[in-house]
Design an enzyme around this catalytic site. Structure first.
Site, short mmCIF file in Angstrom:
data_model
loop_
_atom_site.label_atom_id
_atom_site.label_comp_id
_atom_site.label_asym_id
_atom_site.label_seq_id
_atom_site.Cartn_x
_atom_site.Cartn_y
_atom_site.Cartn_z
N ASP A 73 -31.22 76.14 -24.83
CA ASP A 73 -32.51 76.28 -24.14
C ASP A 73 -33.54 77.00 -25.02
O ASP A 73 -34.18 77.96 -24.59
CB ASP A 73 -32.34 77.04 -22.82
N GLU A 249 -35.10 69.10 -14.96
CA GLU A 249 -35.28 70.53 -15.26
C GLU A 249 -35.93 70.67 -16.64
O GLU A 249 -36.24 69.69 -17.30
CB GLU A 249 -33.93 71.25 -15.23
#
Length: 385
Positions: A73, A249
């Protein structure tokens, strides 16, 4: 300049840049850099030009990948001080880390500081995920997801704030939870401004919906508070968004060619993980879902030829030349995973040039093959609060 913190086109800033760069070609270069994904320009262009990294104006050479191992991420913020700031998810899910370098390549060997650790009990005690660092109105903010130590799947969005000009110094203050319309699973917050308004985009489960998470958008009153309403930009509807889990997401924004593009990640976090794309005219109302167009096919997927699997949770930044767009993401080096993918630590940060098609849309290409075989060296230090 991270995830398009400032997507607005400001006439006054353009005029300042024109004065700072009299040559038309130089002005075009600087303007491109200012509008690049993640451009956060809060001081006049002359000040920014003075602190540009060495080598500005030269096209970057191919990057060595993985850039940072065992960091998922990833988020890179290019700041007006001439540095790139890097943060990402640590596989232990127990802390927030920060690196700094004057070049993207330098992030690989930059010292890594732990600026905050999870609580032993109560809120912010588990699953410290997907931090992002942003500079807003003279202060630093980190948005991240976490859950209570006693209820590790009650994941929500939280904010840290640091008023020191140097985010490695000062104190990171816990500003609390970002309150959305529902108390449900929520994560992956990112923020940007466009035409004078600040927005927050994030992923959240909507009650009574047949999905895990959709991507939402809301205007903000300040860096911690939503003004509402919140609108749904995308929910998993295509087969490629619903493998393993029904997930949209990790939103990220980039503005180019009169349009704003939002990338996002879909499906389970194994080799099915991939990226989709939404598009809107930059003159349109961002808060009207009807103005957004969703691509029916993924734009970035696993690749057997380059041996890269599950690419996603990206951000955008701009190279040291001030005009080359850069895609930042994570991926694994193998397809098959033993056990829960969340327990596999080998999602590594990668970077590569983002291309552009003739029609003005982004060309993500394929995740590039590895060029590094050994671990990068970066010393670990304690910093912040």
């Amino acid at each position: 300049m991270s995830r398009a913190d400032d997507l607005s086109e400001d006439t006054a800033r353009d005029s300042t840049r024109d004065a700072a760069r009299s040559a038309p070609s130089a002005r075009r270069t600087l303007l491109k850099g200012a509008l690049a994904a993640g451009a956060l320009v809060t001081v006049p262009g002359a000040a920014y030009a003075a602190t540009a990294p060495a080598g500005a104006g030269r096209a970057p050479a191919p990057y060595a990948n993985p850039l940072v191992r065992n960091r998922a991420d990833p988020h890179i913020h290019r700041h007006t001080d001439g540095h790139y700031y890097f943060t990402a998810t640590a596989p232990e899910y127990d802390r927030i880390i920060l690196r700094r370098s004057r070049t993207i390549r330098g992030i690989a060997t930059a010292d890594e500081s732990v600026i905050w650790r999870k609580h032993e009990t109560g809120p912010m005690g588990a699953h410290i995920w997907a931090p992002e660092i942003h500079h807003i109105d003279g202060k630093w903010y980190i948005y991240f997801a976490s859950a209570p130590a006693e209820a590790i799947w009650d994941i929500r969005i939280w904010v840290l704030e640091n008023s020191h000009r140097d985010p490695f110094k000062g104190t990171w203050v816990e500003r609390g939870q970002v309150k959305t319309a529902w108390e449900t699973f929520s994560l992956d917050a990112t923020t940007f401004t466009h035409r004078g308004s600040r927005y927050l985009a994030w992923a959240q489960h909507e009650p009574d919906m047949d999905n895990n998470t959709a991507v939402w958008l809301s205007k903000m009153a300040d860096p911690v508070t939503l003004t509402g309403p919140q609108i749904r930009l995308t929910t998993p509807e295509f087969d490629w968004e619903r493998i393993g889990y029904r997930v949209n997401e990790g939103p990220s924004f980039i503005k180019r060619n009169g349009r704003i593009f939002m990338s996002y990640s879909a499906s389970a976090t194994d080799y099915h993980y991939c990226m989709g794309l939404l598009t809107i005219d930059a003159r349109a109302d961002l808060m009207d879902p009807a103005n957004w167009t969703k691509s029916p096919t993924p734009v970035f997927t696993s690749n057997d030829t380059t041996k890269q699997y599950g690419p996603g949770h990206n951000c955008f930044t701009v190279a040291e030349d001030g005009r080359t767009d850069v895609l930042v993401y994570h991926a694994r080096q193998y397809k098959e995973i033993v056990g829960d993918p969340l327990n596999d630590p080998n999602r590594h940060t990668r970077v590569q040039k983002l291309g552009w098609n003739a029609d003005g849309t982004p060309d993500f290409g394929v995740p590039v093959a590895d060029t590094q075989t050994g671990p990068q060296v970066g010393s670990l230090t304690e910093s912040g609060s």
